[in-house]
Design a protein around this motif. Structure first.
Motif, PDB file in Angstrom:
ATOM      1  N   LYS A   1       0.803  -1.228   0.000  1.00  0.00           N
ATOM      2  CA  LYS A   1       0.000   0.000   0.000  1.00  0.00           C
ATOM      3  C   LYS A   1       0.839   1.283   0.000  1.00  0.00           C
ATOM      4  N   PRO A   2       1.900   1.412   0.825  1.00  0.00           N
ATOM      5  CA  PRO A   2       2.694   2.644   0.773  1.00  0.00           C
ATOM      6  C   PRO A   2       3.280   2.916  -0.610  1.00  0.00           C
TER       7      PRO A   2
ATOM      8  N   ASP B   1       0.382   3.923  -2.938  1.00  0.00           N
ATOM      9  CA  ASP B   1      -0.059   5.286  -2.632  1.00  0.00           C
ATOM     10  C   ASP B   1       0.908   6.324  -3.196  1.00  0.00           C
ATOM     11  N   SER B   2       2.195   6.013  -3.172  1.00  0.00           N
ATOM     12  CA  SER B   2       3.186   6.960  -3.704  1.00  0.00           C
ATOM     13  C   SER B   2       3.022   7.181  -5.201  1.00  0.00           C
TER      14      SER B   2
END
Length: 248
Positions: free
Chosen positions: A46-47, A50-51
């Motif tokens: 997810k990180p 998201d980036s």
């Protein structure tokens, strides 16, 4: 305007930090593509997603239902699918007489049956003129000791690519493989690259005298994804010439 502006891409195999799949996703987003990532560990990715502003869908390449959901998500969210990249794989090595049937089945499920199913799922929803890209390996033709299962399944995937390219060329869909060699910066190669002697042996055996990187593969995947090339059914050897010697 980016070279992939207006295009929608699905990428499978982005679960490890700084791997080839992640490098391809980053390159595609920089060139304007909308990206959907297929992952087994949604929370872990997810990180990264998201980036990039990328969508994330749970997907195991051995599951037809997961692959169908992945491709359909791209169409439902963005209206189309233009590019499908399979960067998933499983490292495995064993002496030939010590190979276990469980490992044969596991690697075959991921690197042959999974590849087959991934391409099927993509083609069922892909727009005419699209591009399917399979990350293969120079070991499909360059021998590597104790890698019979890995090499055979990668080679089988390349043959599937050729067959599909011939069948779907009339729709303008290009289907190709990219064959990396030893890479300096990917998680799969990390154990080998941590050994200075092994690292130097592979660098010096490469005609271009350097190890490949994830970014090298991403640049090739970008070119194959654009409408600027006239190539299908091929294995693009992006490995600094390692394929010339046919021996790792």
């Amino acid at each position: 305007m980016g070279r992939l502006e207006g295009k929608v891409a699905v990428i499978l195999g982005v679960g490890a930090l700084r791997n080839m799949g992640q490098a391809i996703a980053q390159r595609y987003v920089r060139e304007g593509a909308k990206v959907v990532l297929g992952v087994r560990d949604e929370a872990g990715v997810k990180p990264f997603a998201d980036s990039l502003g990328a969508a994330v869908v749970h997907c195991d390449i051995t599951s037809e239902a997961d692959l169908k959901r992945l491709m359909n998500t791209a169409v439902e969210r963005f209206g189309r699918l233009d590019i499908a990249v399979n960067a998933s794989g499983a490292t495995h090595f064993a002496p030939f007489l010590e190979e276990q049937i469980e490992d044969l089945r596991r690697i075959t499920d991921i690197q042959f049956i999974g590849t087959f199913q991934f391409i099927q799922a993509a083609l069922r929803v892909m727009a005419d003129g699209g591009s399917v890209i399979q990350i293969s390996s120079v070991t499909a033709i360059a021998l590597l000791p104790n890698h019979a299962t890995y090499m055979a399944t990668k080679a089988a995937g390349d043959l599937v690519v050729s067959a599909v390219a011939a069948e779907f060329g009339a729709r303008g869909i290009r289907v190709n493989s990219i064959a990396p060699g030893p890479t300096a910066d990917t998680p799969m190669a990390a154990p080998l690259m941590a050994n200075p002697t092994a690292r130097e042996q592979r660098r010096s055996a490469t005609p271009l005298q350097r190890l490949g990187t994830a970014d090298d593969i991403a640049e090739a995947a970008l070119w194959l994804a654009t409408d600027e090339n006239f190539i299908t059914g091929q294995v693009l050897q992006v490995n600094g010439g390692r394929a010339i010697h046919r021996l790792q």
